[in-house]
Write a protein that holds these residues in place. Structure first.
Motif, PDB file in Angstrom:
ATOM      1  N   THR A  91      41.402  36.874  63.157  1.00 44.13           N
ATOM      2  CA  THR A  91      41.994  35.925  64.078  1.00 44.13           C
ATOM      3  C   THR A  91      43.479  35.759  63.799  1.00 44.13           C
ATOM      4  O   THR A  91      44.176  35.146  64.547  1.00 44.13           O
ATOM      5  N   LYS A 143      36.019  33.093  83.117  1.00 46.68           N
ATOM      6  CA  LYS A 143      36.581  33.241  81.773  1.00 46.68           C
ATOM      7  C   LYS A 143      35.675  34.083  80.873  1.00 46.68           C
ATOM      8  O   LYS A 143      34.450  33.893  80.882  1.00 46.68           O
ATOM      9  N   THR A 198      35.107  35.483  76.860  1.00 47.37           N
ATOM     10  CA  THR A 198      35.498  35.445  75.445  1.00 47.37           C
ATOM     11  C   THR A 198      34.531  36.345  74.676  1.00 47.37           C
ATOM     12  O   THR A 198      33.512  36.778  75.224  1.00 47.37           O
ATOM     13  N   THR A 204      33.852  39.243  71.154  1.00 51.73           N
ATOM     14  CA  THR A 204      34.367  40.162  70.135  1.00 51.73           C
ATOM     15  C   THR A 204      34.018  41.598  70.518  1.00 51.73           C
ATOM     16  O   THR A 204      33.078  41.838  71.279  1.00 51.73           O
ATOM     17  N   GLU A 259      38.736  39.894  68.097  1.00 54.50           N
ATOM     18  CA  GLU A 259      38.430  38.858  69.077  1.00 54.50           C
ATOM     19  C   GLU A 259      39.091  39.206  70.394  1.00 54.50           C
ATOM     20  O   GLU A 259      40.223  39.697  70.402  1.00 54.50           O
ATOM     21  N   ILE A 260      38.398  38.933  71.472  1.00 57.58           N
ATOM     22  CA  ILE A 260      38.980  39.233  72.787  1.00 57.58           C
ATOM     23  C   ILE A 260      38.854  38.012  73.687  1.00 57.58           C
ATOM     24  O   ILE A 260      38.090  37.079  73.425  1.00 57.58           O
ATOM     25  N   GLU A 261      39.634  38.043  74.771  1.00 55.67           N
ATOM     26  CA  GLU A 261      39.440  37.080  75.845  1.00 55.67           C
ATOM     27  C   GLU A 261      39.787  37.801  77.133  1.00 55.67           C
ATOM     28  O   GLU A 261      40.453  38.837  77.105  1.00 55.67           O
ATOM     29  N   LYS A 294      42.726  38.754  71.797  1.00 55.80           N
ATOM     30  CA  LYS A 294      43.129  37.360  71.567  1.00 55.80           C
ATOM     31  C   LYS A 294      44.127  37.274  70.423  1.00 55.80           C
ATOM     32  O   LYS A 294      43.789  37.520  69.268  1.00 55.80           O
ATOM     33  N   GLY A 295      45.357  36.919  70.775  1.00 55.34           N
ATOM     34  CA  GLY A 295      46.398  36.788  69.760  1.00 55.34           C
ATOM     35  C   GLY A 295      47.031  38.101  69.360  1.00 55.34           C
ATOM     36  O   GLY A 295      47.984  38.119  68.599  1.00 55.34           O
ATOM     37  N   TRP A 296      46.498  39.234  69.811  1.00 52.14           N
ATOM     38  CA  TRP A 296      47.106  40.497  69.390  1.00 52.14           C
ATOM     39  C   TRP A 296      47.452  41.404  70.556  1.00 52.14           C
ATOM     40  O   TRP A 296      48.092  42.427  70.379  1.00 52.14           O
ATOM     41  N   ASP A 355      48.202  40.065  74.235  1.00 56.87           N
ATOM     42  CA  ASP A 355      48.086  39.065  75.283  1.00 56.87           C
ATOM     43  C   ASP A 355      48.669  39.509  76.618  1.00 56.87           C
ATOM     44  O   ASP A 355      48.389  38.903  77.647  1.00 56.87           O
TER      45      ASP A 355
END
Ligand code: GLA
Length: 509
Positions: free
Chosen positions: A5, A67, A69, A71, A80-82, A95-97, A99
Motif C-alpha cells: 500500500t 466503483k 476495488t 487486489t 492494490e487496485i481501484e 491504487k497509489g501507484w 492513478d
C-alpha cells in the motif's frame, strides 16, 4: 497475504505493470461465473516461464455500483487496485501507484473479463479453488542486530545490469558478449566493473533445496569465471519472498543455502528484490528480513556487494547499513522516459543525508542509450545520477553504443563527480524551471548542475558565493563541453536547452 500500500511502490506502477503486462499476455480463456458483476475472484493465465512453470494472476475484485476495488496477485507480487465500471466496461488503476492511466481496460462479457493490459490482450475466467496460490508457512524473521560493514562499495557501484534492456531475454551468451563489449568499449576501464544478471535466470528448486538455473544459464560457475577472466565482477538477483518479481523461485526459507551457492559460483554482487515477500511479511519486517540475507552473505566469507531493492519502503536509507546493505533502491522502476527519470531522482531527494562511502541511495539503473530520451535528456540523467552519488549501472546494449551514448557513459569527468570519495549526495534548489544541484567534493570544490525542466531554452546563472561560501573560485570547467569557463564578477551564466543541463566542476582557492 498482504498488499503493498506504500506510495513508494512505483516499482509496481512502472516495472510491475510492465511485468504484469508480460505475464498476462497471451491470456487464456474464460468461463462465466459472476454473471453481471465483477465481484469475485478471476484467474488469468500468463506465459510459460523459462523453467517450464506456468504463470498466472488472480484478480480479487469487489464491485460496488460503478466503483471497483480489490487486489491483483501474481506469483511474484500483489498490488492494490481501484477502478470504475460502466455497464459491462471496466477500467482498473493501481491504487497509489498508477492513478493516471488505467493499466487494465476491458469488458465483462459472457462471464469472462476480456480486454487489454496496456497493449496486451488478456482474458480472465472465474477462479476455482484449484487456481489459488498455495499458502506457505510463515517464517519468523530474526531478531535485529547490526551486520558488520563488508568494506565494499566505498564509492557508488558501477557496472551494467541486464534488466532494463533484456528483461527475461537475458542468457549466458548475451552476458558473455556484453562482457566482451564492456572491455572493448572502454566501459570496464572507466570503472563499470559489475556485470549483473537480473531476474529470470532461475530454474527449479530440487528436493535438496538446491535452486538450479534454467536452460538460459547452463553453467553459472563457468560464466562467473569468464567474467572474472576479463577483469570484471559478476552479480546475481533473488528475492526474500518465495518468488521473484518475474515469478521465478526465490530465496524464502533458503537464504543461507542460496547465499552459499552464489558465493560458490563466484558472485560478487546480489540484488535482493522484495517482490512476493509482500505476500508473507508486512513492511515492519523489512529490516529483519533483509538482515537475514545480510548475515547469510557475510557468513559465506566472500565479499559480496549487497543491493537492497524494496523501492524505498520503510525508511530503508536509515537502516540499510545495519543489515549490511551497500545500496538500496529509493524508488520504483525507472522507465526510459524523461518524466520517469526525473520522478525517480526527485523521490530520492529526502534520502540525501544517508548516502556515504559504503552505503548509497539508488534511484534505479541508467537508461542512457536505450533510445527513448534525447541526448540532452540522457546528459541530464547521467549528470543527476552523478551529482547524487547514485550507483551507475548502465542498462543499455554496450555492444552497439552510438558515439553519443559513449560520450555520455564514458565521460570520465562526470564519472569522477559520481565517484568522488567524499560521497556526498547533492540536493536541489528550484527556481522556476531551473533546478540547481550542488555536490561538495573531496578537494574542497563543488560540482554544480543546473537542469532545465522547462520546455524552452533558459539561461542558467550560478554564483560563486552560493557555491563556495567564504571562498573564491580558482577554476571552473564545463564537464559536457570539456572546456574551462570563467566566472565574471562572481558568477557564470550559460544557455541551457529544454531538458538539458549545465554541469560544472568548480575548484576553490
Ligand atoms: C523489479 C525490480 C526491477 C527488476 C525486476 C525483475 O521490478 O525493481 O529492477 O529487477 O523486478 O523482475
Amino acid at each position: 497475504m498482504r498488499v503493498k500500500t506504500n506510495g513508494s511502490i512505483w516499482k509496481w506502477a512502472l516495472g510491475m505493470v510492465g511485468l504484469v503486462a508480460l505475464m498476462l499476455c497471451p491470456l487464456g480463456t474464460i468461463a462465466v461465473a459472476h454473471a453481471q458483476t465483477l465481484t469475485g475472484r478471476w484467474v488469468a493465465q500468463g506465459r510459460t516461464l523459462h523453467n517450464g512453470e506456468q504463470e498466472k494472476a488472480i484478480f480479487n475484485l469487489k464491485q460496488d455500483g460503478s466503483k471497483l476495488t480489490g487486489t491483483i496477485r501474481g506469483m511474484g507480487f500483489e498490488v492494490e487496485i481501484e477502478g470504475t465500471v460502466n455497464g459491462a466496461h471496466f477500467e482498473i488503476f493501481g491504487k497509489g501507484w498508477n492513478d493516471k492511466k488505467p493499466f487494465l481496460v476491458g469488458d465483462l462479457l459472457d462471464g469472462k473479463l476480456t480486454g487489454m493490459q496496456w497493449d496486451h490482450k488478456f482474458e480472465a475466467l472465474p477462479a476455482t479453488s484449484a487456481d489459488e496460490f498455495p499458502k506457505l508457512a510463515y517464517i519468523e524473521p530474526p531478531a535485529l542486530h547490526k551486520v558488520a560493514y563488508n568494506g565494499l562499495a566505498k564509492t557508488p557501484p558501477m557496472g551494467w545490469n541486464s534488466w532494463n534492456l533484456f528483461a527475461d531475454k537475458v542468457d549466458d551468451q548475451t552476458v558473455r558478449t556484453m562482457v566482451d563489449a564492456m572491455v572493448s568499449s572502454g566501459m570496464r576501464d572507466a570503472g563499470y566493473i559489475y556485470v549483473n544478471i537480473d531476474d529470470t535466470w532461475e530454474g527449479l528448486r530440487d528436493e535438496h533445496g538446491v535452486l538450479h538455473t534454467n536452460s538460459k544459464f547452463p553453467d553459472m560457475k563457468a560464466l562467473a569465471d569468464y567474467v572474472h577472466s576479463k577483469g570484471l565482477k559478476i552479480g546475481i538477483y533473488s528475492s526474500p519472498g518465495p518468488r521473484t518479481c518475474g515469478s521465478y523461485p526465490a530465496s524464502y526459507g533458503f537464504e543461507e543455502q542460496d547465499a552459499k551457492m552464489f558465493a560458490a559460483w563466484g558472485f560478487d554482487f546480489l540484488k535482493y528484490d522484495w517482490c512476493s515477500a509482500s505476500t508473507i511479511y508486512s513492511n515492519d519486517k523489512l529490516q529483519p528480513v533483509y538482515q537475514r540475507m545480510g548475515d547469510a552473505l557475510q557468513s559465506t566469507g566472500r565479499p559480496i556487494v549487497y543491493s537492497l531493492c524494496e523501492y524505498g519502503m520503510g525508511g530503508v536509507e536509515k537502516w540499510g547499513p545495519e543489515v549490511g546493505g551497500n545500496l538500496w533502491r529509493t524508488t520504483g522502476d525507472i522507465r526510459d522516459e524523461w518524466d520517469s527519470m526525473i520522478d525517480n531522482i526527485e523521490k530520492q531527494v529526502p534520502t540525501a543525508p544517508y548516502a556515504g562511502p559504503g552505503h548509497w541511495n539508488d534511484p534505479d539503473m541508467l537508461e542512457v542509450g536505450n533510445g527513448h530520451m534525447s541526448a540532452d535528456e540522457y546528459r541530464t540523467h547521467m549528470s543527476l545520477w552523478s551529482l547524487t552519488a547514485s550507483p551507475l549501472l548502465a542498462g543499455n546494449d554496450i555492444r552497439t553504443m552510438s558515439d553519443v551514448t559513449k560520450s555520455i557513459l564514458l565521460n570520465k569527468e562526470v564519472i569522477a563527480i559520481d565517484q568522488d570519495p567524499l560521497g556526498k549526495q547533492a540536493s536541489p534548489v528550484k527556481n522556476g524551471d531551473l533546478e540547481t544541484w550542488v555536490k561538495p567534493l573531496a578537494d574542497g570544490g563543488v560540482a554544480v548542475g543546473v537542469v532545465n525542466l522547462g520546455a524552452s531554452t533558459a539561461t542558467a546563472t550560478v554564483k560563486a558565493s552560493d557555491l563556495l561560501p567564504g571562498k573564491k573560485v580558482k577554476s571552473a570547467r564545463d564537464l559536457w563541453t570539456h572546456a574551462d569557463v570563467k566566472f565574471t564578477d562572481g558568477s557564470y551564466s550559460a544557455s541551457v536547452p529544454s531538458h538539458g543541463v549545465l554541469l560544472l566542476r568548480v575548484a576553490a582557492k
